[in-house]
Design a protein around this motif. Structure first.
Motif, PDB file in Angstrom:
ATOM      1  N   ARG A  65       0.993  -1.127   0.037  1.00 41.18           N
ATOM      2  CA  ARG A  65       0.169   0.019  -0.095  1.00 41.18           C
ATOM      3  C   ARG A  65       0.763   1.189   0.059  1.00 41.18           C
ATOM      4  NH1 ARG A  65      -2.130  -4.370   1.767  1.00 41.18           N
ATOM      5  NH2 ARG A  65      -4.454  -4.568   1.676  1.00 41.18           N
ATOM      6  N   SER A  66       1.895   1.361   0.858  1.00 49.29           N
ATOM      7  CA  SER A  66       2.835   2.316   0.859  1.00 49.29           C
ATOM      8  C   SER A  66       4.200   1.990   1.485  1.00 49.29           C
ATOM      9  CB  SER A  66       2.034   3.443   1.646  1.00 49.29           C
ATOM     10  OG  SER A  66       3.056   4.612   1.991  1.00 49.29           O
ATOM     11  N   THR A  94       7.326  -4.526  20.215  1.00 54.53           N
ATOM     12  CA  THR A  94       6.904  -3.041  19.992  1.00 54.53           C
ATOM     13  C   THR A  94       7.324  -2.794  18.558  1.00 54.53           C
ATOM     14  OG1 THR A  94       7.134  -2.475  22.192  1.00 54.53           O
ATOM     15  CG2 THR A  94       6.672  -0.879  20.581  1.00 54.53           C
ATOM     16  N   LEU A  95       6.285  -2.325  17.704  1.00 52.03           N
ATOM     17  CA  LEU A  95       6.579  -1.736  16.307  1.00 52.03           C
ATOM     18  C   LEU A  95       6.351  -0.467  16.204  1.00 52.03           C
ATOM     19  CD1 LEU A  95       6.549  -4.760  15.467  1.00 52.03           C
ATOM     20  CD2 LEU A  95       5.317  -3.949  13.204  1.00 52.03           C
ATOM     21  N   ASP A  96       7.293   0.413  15.948  1.00 52.02           N
ATOM     22  CA  ASP A  96       6.984   1.797  15.495  1.00 52.02           C
ATOM     23  C   ASP A  96       6.999   2.061  13.848  1.00 52.02           C
ATOM     24  OD1 ASP A  96       6.623   4.551  15.508  1.00 52.02           O
ATOM     25  OD2 ASP A  96       8.774   4.830  16.592  1.00 52.02           O
ATOM     26  N   VAL A  97       5.979   2.053  13.255  1.00 52.69           N
ATOM     27  CA  VAL A  97       6.068   2.205  11.579  1.00 52.69           C
ATOM     28  C   VAL A  97       5.030   3.477  11.565  1.00 52.69           C
ATOM     29  CG1 VAL A  97       5.218   1.005   9.815  1.00 52.69           C
ATOM     30  CG2 VAL A  97       5.919  -0.403  11.811  1.00 52.69           C
ATOM     31  N   ARG A  98       5.527   4.213  10.731  1.00 53.51           N
ATOM     32  CA  ARG A  98       4.977   5.552  10.123  1.00 53.51           C
ATOM     33  C   ARG A  98       4.964   5.479   8.584  1.00 53.51           C
ATOM     34  NH1 ARG A  98       7.979   7.081  14.694  1.00 53.51           N
ATOM     35  NH2 ARG A  98       9.678   7.753  13.465  1.00 53.51           N
ATOM     36  N   PHE A  99       3.849   6.046   8.114  1.00 55.80           N
ATOM     37  CA  PHE A  99       3.669   6.247   6.695  1.00 55.80           C
ATOM     38  C   PHE A  99       3.314   7.509   6.269  1.00 55.80           C
ATOM     39  CE2 PHE A  99       2.244   1.893   8.064  1.00 55.80           C
ATOM     40  CZ  PHE A  99       3.133   0.918   6.969  1.00 55.80           C
ATOM     41  N   ASP A 104      -2.256   6.317  -0.065  1.00 57.17           N
ATOM     42  CA  ASP A 104      -1.440   5.164   0.256  1.00 57.17           C
ATOM     43  C   ASP A 104      -1.077   4.964   1.598  1.00 57.17           C
ATOM     44  OD1 ASP A 104      -1.878   4.659  -2.618  1.00 57.17           O
ATOM     45  OD2 ASP A 104       0.152   5.287  -2.952  1.00 57.17           O
ATOM     46  N   GLY A 105      -0.759   5.757   2.158  1.00 59.76           N
ATOM     47  CA  GLY A 105      -0.231   5.921   3.720  1.00 59.76           C
ATOM     48  C   GLY A 105      -1.504   5.737   4.674  1.00 59.76           C
ATOM     49  N   ASP A 106      -2.590   6.214   4.330  1.00 55.31           N
ATOM     50  CA  ASP A 106      -3.985   5.891   5.015  1.00 55.31           C
ATOM     51  C   ASP A 106      -4.050   4.298   4.887  1.00 55.31           C
ATOM     52  OD1 ASP A 106      -3.947   8.653   5.868  1.00 55.31           O
ATOM     53  OD2 ASP A 106      -5.509   9.048   4.309  1.00 55.31           O
ATOM     54  N   ALA A 107      -3.882   3.890   3.772  1.00 51.28           N
ATOM     55  CA  ALA A 107      -4.340   2.587   3.358  1.00 51.28           C
ATOM     56  C   ALA A 107      -3.404   1.582   4.338  1.00 51.28           C
ATOM     57  CB  ALA A 107      -4.377   2.099   1.999  1.00 51.28           C
ATOM     58  N   ALA A 108      -2.097   1.995   4.428  1.00 50.73           N
ATOM     59  CA  ALA A 108      -1.122   0.970   4.986  1.00 50.73           C
ATOM     60  C   ALA A 108      -1.639   1.298   6.302  1.00 50.73           C
ATOM     61  CB  ALA A 108       0.173   1.699   4.712  1.00 50.73           C
ATOM     62  N   ARG A 109      -1.936   2.373   6.811  1.00 47.71           N
ATOM     63  CA  ARG A 109      -2.311   2.533   8.507  1.00 47.71           C
ATOM     64  C   ARG A 109      -3.387   1.745   8.637  1.00 47.71           C
ATOM     65  NH1 ARG A 109       0.317   7.449   7.577  1.00 47.71           N
ATOM     66  NH2 ARG A 109      -1.683   8.428   6.537  1.00 47.71           N
ATOM     67  N   GLU A 110      -4.611   1.700   7.895  1.00 46.42           N
ATOM     68  CA  GLU A 110      -5.707   1.158   8.153  1.00 46.42           C
ATOM     69  C   GLU A 110      -5.551  -0.353   8.505  1.00 46.42           C
ATOM     70  OE1 GLU A 110      -9.907   0.082   6.064  1.00 46.42           O
ATOM     71  OE2 GLU A 110      -8.711   2.229   5.626  1.00 46.42           O
TER      72      GLU A 110
END
Length: 144
Positions: A65-66, A94-99, A104-110
């Motif tokens: 997605r991104s 713990t995962l720290d993932v930022r898009f 595209d970033g919204d889709a990955a966050r979702e």
């Protein structure tokens, strides 16, 4: 072998006291050990494997997605030495993932929370094996 199963293996070779070289079937090598000043300890490798397994699961799905702007995973545990022997307790990943901003970033966050749950509950072989408490057989080569 039954459907859905296949063998995995890694060999290790002693380089010196407390220092070893792991080699996989593809010929990749990793130096490690309790006395390897420039390498990981076996416990650190286990924590890295837990973090890495979930990171791969998450990265593959969200990456469709991104691409992430930042992607870090930290795996921590409490080392316990008592009458029951040495072990890790309270393993925390713990995962720290930022898009990036945008569709595209919204889709990955979702999809991120669902992918993380699926990795933990089903697809991450490493953490699933640890949580299942899979027995480890230990034997000498001459007994094989």
């Amino acid at each position: 072998m039954a459907d859905g199963t296949s063998q995995r293996s890694v060999g290790i070779e002693r380089l010196e006291e407390g220092v070893y070289l792991a080699r996989n079937a593809r010929g990749d090598e990793l130096r490690f050990g309790s006395k390897a000043a420039d390498g990981f300890t076996p416990v650190e490798l286990l924590l890295a494997a837990i973090a890495g397994c979930t990171a791969v699961d998450v990265d593959v799905v969200t990456g469709r997605r991104s691409a992430p702007e930042a992607f870090e995973a930290t795996c921590e545990a409490t080392y316990v030495r008592d009458a029951d022997g040495n072990r890790l307790e309270d393993i925390r990943l713990t995962l720290d993932v930022r898009f990036p901003e945008g569709a595209d970033g919204d889709a990955a966050r979702e999809v991120l929370p669902r992918v993380l749950r699926t990795s933990h509950d089903r697809t991450c072989t490493v953490s699933r094996t640890v949580e299942a408490g899979t027995p480890v057989q230990v034997r000498l080569a001459e007994d094989s």
